[in-house]
Design a protein around this motif. Structure first.
Motif, mmCIF file in Angstrom:
data_model
loop_
_atom_site.group_PDB
_atom_site.id
_atom_site.type_symbol
_atom_site.label_atom_id
_atom_site.label_comp_id
_atom_site.label_asym_id
_atom_site.label_seq_id
_atom_site.Cartn_x
_atom_site.Cartn_y
_atom_site.Cartn_z
ATOM 1 N N PHE A 173 5.689 3.285 6.313
ATOM 2 C CA PHE A 173 5.376 1.574 6.274
ATOM 3 C C PHE A 173 4.060 1.467 7.562
ATOM 4 N N ASP A 174 4.327 2.403 8.474
ATOM 5 C CA ASP A 174 3.225 2.143 9.479
ATOM 6 C C ASP A 174 1.723 2.439 9.178
ATOM 7 N N TRP A 175 1.673 3.425 8.305
ATOM 8 C CA TRP A 175 0.413 3.711 7.696
ATOM 9 C C TRP A 175 -0.140 2.569 6.796
ATOM 10 N N VAL A 176 0.620 1.863 6.008
ATOM 11 C CA VAL A 176 0.305 1.072 5.031
ATOM 12 C C VAL A 176 0.016 -0.147 5.895
ATOM 13 N N PHE A 177 0.974 -0.678 6.944
ATOM 14 C CA PHE A 177 0.528 -1.690 7.748
ATOM 15 C C PHE A 177 -0.923 -1.694 8.365
ATOM 16 N N GLN A 178 -1.281 -0.476 8.945
ATOM 17 C CA GLN A 178 -2.386 -0.256 9.527
ATOM 18 C C GLN A 178 -3.560 -0.572 8.374
ATOM 19 N N HIS A 179 -3.326 -0.129 7.258
ATOM 20 C CA HIS A 179 -4.503 -0.634 6.123
ATOM 21 C C HIS A 179 -4.626 -2.055 5.987
ATOM 22 N N LEU A 180 -3.412 -2.809 6.239
ATOM 23 C CA LEU A 180 -3.402 -4.092 5.847
ATOM 24 C C LEU A 180 -3.934 -4.679 6.974
ATOM 25 N N GLN A 181 -3.724 -4.109 7.894
ATOM 26 C CA GLN A 181 -4.773 -4.852 9.536
ATOM 27 C C GLN A 181 -6.274 -4.759 9.189
ATOM 28 N N ASP B 196 -4.289 -6.858 -8.106
ATOM 29 C CA ASP B 196 -3.371 -7.882 -7.599
ATOM 30 C C ASP B 196 -1.884 -7.363 -7.808
ATOM 31 N N GLU B 197 -1.644 -6.613 -8.820
ATOM 32 C CA GLU B 197 -0.265 -5.986 -8.511
ATOM 33 C C GLU B 197 0.012 -5.179 -7.596
ATOM 34 N N ALA B 198 -1.011 -3.972 -7.417
ATOM 35 C CA ALA B 198 -0.830 -3.331 -6.461
ATOM 36 C C ALA B 198 -0.931 -3.690 -5.165
ATOM 37 N N CYS B 199 -1.740 -4.776 -4.638
ATOM 38 C CA CYS B 199 -1.485 -5.253 -3.323
ATOM 39 C C CYS B 199 -0.016 -6.082 -3.140
ATOM 40 N N LEU B 200 0.094 -6.701 -4.218
ATOM 41 C CA LEU B 200 1.666 -7.448 -4.193
ATOM 42 C C LEU B 200 2.557 -6.371 -3.936
ATOM 43 N N ALA B 201 2.520 -5.419 -4.378
ATOM 44 C CA ALA B 201 3.683 -4.267 -4.286
ATOM 45 C C ALA B 201 3.760 -3.885 -2.951
ATOM 46 N N LEU B 202 2.417 -3.505 -2.298
ATOM 47 C CA LEU B 202 2.267 -2.860 -0.870
ATOM 48 C C LEU B 202 2.867 -4.047 0.106
#
Length: 683
Positions: free
Chosen positions: A572-580, A599-605
């Motif tokens: 989750f730390d790695w995904v959150f960094q990508h979001l930032q 859209d579905e993929a971004c919603l899932a993340l």
């Protein structure tokens, strides 16, 4: 000295010597009666002179030390001297060729291993100090369990370890047979075969090389070692250190024995007199076969033989199908299977029907003889003295669950020391096979099924969300699953997701505050508040679901060990960094090669991050999750801060006792998951 040794041998006592040859220590034990080894934990010396490191008690550890510290360097800061050791060991388990953990011979600067974990770390380390250079420990492990977090090669190997459980080098257990003066074919050995075996360990200071050889007892030492590695122990060992043995049982009733031991500095270890070693205890009594000792008339003999055969077959049949039944189980009758039916359904629990090995036992495919229903049967050990009635009551209650996204738990059967859980058979196996391959490594991916496309992944996420909504809000009771992960999600004929393994589930009435309980589950999926309250709630399930969503979307495990960076990467730390960083789509599984609905993929993340929020109050309910997934409501935007998420990795690593929650994911073709080790202590 020689006359004294002859006297000791004459009296039938085990001998131990410690003497100097050019100030080089050396000792030998042919058995351990009347010796002064220092012991702790479950370690003891048996009446016949065996060193018993573990006594069969689960979740236990034991250590034995040569009483005097040995000088491994002639002077401070000089190189570590060469040394050699040999020992004879044996492992006795309640299961044939199945043991939860093995044993290790080690060299360590001290004798305090009180902080070591009795699961996964062989009684030497814990999650916090594993791999630390300050440990200054060398160990030769004989490991009988495959831990993916340590990159174990299999569940039956010899490993050279330095300061932790990640082996510098390892090899499948066995030896190279010497023929015509050369080492030829490699012959496998099963470490927990309940047979005594001999091990040799050598360190050459000039070449800085460690080698170890394993062979059956009374076999000449093979010329070629089983495993070897180049490693300079001068950078590891203290000037003065202790040598000894360590072992732990984990969750399977096992006993680890050492029969003899020798050690020498700067020379070969003294030979062990195998003829005078104590004998390993028998794992089980051999079947009694009556023998006629008096010759009788032919007619009488025939009658006796016929009668004996009838009795023998009746007793054997009774033992084979014997079950454990108590009066209170009458109320659960319809959910109880006969052992005879399960034995026949699985063809005697034969290896050809073995689906895989989970945290506490084995899972078998079967077909019930009368109904022809395909089932999966999980055999686990249990202690029926306390808490079993409550556990069975919950098993039966969960058996009434009816939902297309849940694996149905059909019932149970009990034998002495053994519990069998019967599930619907789900043919396409567990989801983690499709995400990681059988063992979660690149070599196994070639043998794994084809990569799941995005539409199936999104349908799986929706299916599990729907199943959890049913458990939390729509059934007659609130059910908290407590072990949501990819290996517990099974795929049916149409690749629809079905959540399985309710062995850790808790039930309570709607509107009732759940009581505090033991923290159980799998590391990486545990909500941080569990470390403080120990209280499982629907929101702790939501947290695990969030991690699961990230796992499915990214094709990565929740926690990944990084050897290069000597740390653990939290998903989750790695995904959150990508979001930032505005690169959220870069977190999607690269094996999809861009073929997915953005859209579905971004919603899932985003939904995965929201559900796995470290603060329970910020997580949505499963009803809200379903609304987000169906597009009825847009999920709230995550605040662009990382502070609240930074603490979660620390909570996952430091907030829990690893032995409570480190249940390994199953590698079964059709995994049935994990059953709590605390079931015998009440629910």
């Amino acid at each position: 000295m020689s006359s004294l040794l002859k006297l000791v041998v004459f009296l039938g006592l085990t001998f131990a010597t410690s003497f100097a040859r050019s100030n080089d220590p050396m000792f030998a034990y042919n058995g351990f009666s009347n010796t002064n080894l220092e012991l702790d934990g479950t370690a003891s010396i048996t009446e016949n002179g065996l060193l018993e490191l573990t006594n069969g008690k689960v979740m236990s550890k034991g250590h034995a030390f040569f009483p005097d510290p040995l000088r491994f360097r002639r002077s401070p800061n000089s190189t570590v001297q060469s040394f050699s050791a040999s020992f004879v060991f044996g492992i006795i388990s309640v299961y044939n060729n199945l043991s939860s953990h093995g044993l290790a011979m080690f060299v360590a600067p001290g004798k305090d291993f009180s902080a070591a974990t009795p699961v996964g770390y062989l009684g030497l380390f814990n999650a916090q100090n594993d791999g630390n250079g300050t440990n200054r420990v060398f160990a030769l492990e004989l490991d009988t369990y495959q831990n993916s977090e340590f990159q174990d090669i299999d569940n039956n190997h010899v490993g050279i370890n330095v300061n932790g459980l990640h082996s510098v080098e390892s090899h499948a257990a066995g030896f190279y047979r010497d023929r015509n003066g050369t080492s030829e074919s490699f012959e496998d050995l099963t470490l927990c075969s309940q047979q005594a075996m001999q091990v040799w360990v050598d360190y050459d200071s000039e070449s800085a090389r460690i080698s170890s050889t394993v062979a059956p007892l009374n076999t000449a030492r093979p010329k070629r070692p089983t495993v070897s590695a180049s490693y300079n122990l001068s950078a590891v060992l203290a000037d003065v250190a202790y040598v000894g043995f360590s072992s732990s049982t984990g969750k399977i009733n096992s006993r680890h024995y050492v029969l003899g031991w020798s050690f020498a500095m700067n020379g070969p270890a003294p030979a062990i007199d195998t003829s005078s070693l104590p004998k390993l205890p028998l794992a089980r009594s051999k079947p009694h076969r009556p023998v006629l000792e008096v010759v009788l008339p032919v007619a009488t003999a025939a009658l006796l033989v016929a009668a004996g055969a009838v009795v023998f077959l009746s007793v054997r049949r009774h033992i084979r199908y014997a079950e454990l039944r108590e009066d209170w189980e009458v109320e659960f009758g319809p959910h109880r299977f006969s052992y005879k039916d399960l034995f026949r359904a699985t063809e005697g629990f034969g290896d050809k029907n073995l689906l895989g090995t989970g945290g506490f036992g084995r899972v078998y495919r079967g077909v019930l003889p009368r109904s022809k229903l395909k089932v999966a049967v999980k055999k686990v050990s249990h202690d029926s003295k306390q808490g079993m009635k409550e556990f069975i009551a919950e098993v039966v209650s969960i058996g009434r669950l009816q939902h297309r996204n849940l694996v149905k738990l059909l019932g149970y059967c009990r034998r002495k020391g053994e519990l069998l859980l019967v599930y619907d058979y789900v043919p396409n196996g567990s989801l983690d096979r499709y995400l990681y391959g059988r063992n979660g490594n690149q070599q196994a991916m070639a043998a794994a099924p084809a990569t799941l496309d995005w539409s199936r992944r999104f349908r799986i996420i929706k299916g599990i969300a729907c199943g959890l909504l049913y458990l939390h809000e729509e059934w007659e009771k609130v059910v908290i699953h407590r072990d949501i992960k990819a290996s517990n999600v099974l795929l049916d004929d149409d690749m629809n997701a079905r959540l399985g393994d309710f062995g850790l589930a808790r039930l309570y009435d709607h509107g009732v505050d759940p009581q505090t309980t033991h923290v159980v589950g799998t590391i990486g999926y545990l909500a941080p508040e569990l470390a403080c309250t120990g209280k499982a709630t629907p929101l702790t399930d939501v947290f695990a679901f969030g991690v699961f969503v990230l796992e499915v979307a990214c094709g990565r495990r929740p926690i990944k060990h990084s050897e290069a960076q000597q740390n653990r990467l939290v998903l989750f730390d790695w995904v959150f960094q990508h979001l930032q960083n505005g690169s959220l789509t870069d977190a999607i599984d690269g094996r999809l090669k861009g073929d997915y609905d953005v859209d579905e993929a971004c919603l899932a993340l985003k939904l995965g991050l929201l559900c796995s929020h470290p603060f329970a109050s910020a997580r949505p309910s499963m009803r809200q999750v379903m609304q987000y997934l169906h597009g009825d409501v847009s999920p709230p935007e995550l605040a662009p801060t990382h502070q609240s998420f930074e603490a979660l990795a620390l909570m996952q690593e430091d907030g829990f006792d690893p032995y409570i929650m480190s249940y390994p994911s199953s590698t079964a073709t059709a995994s049935i998951g994990t059953v709590s080790a605390t079931m015998s202590q009440g629910r």
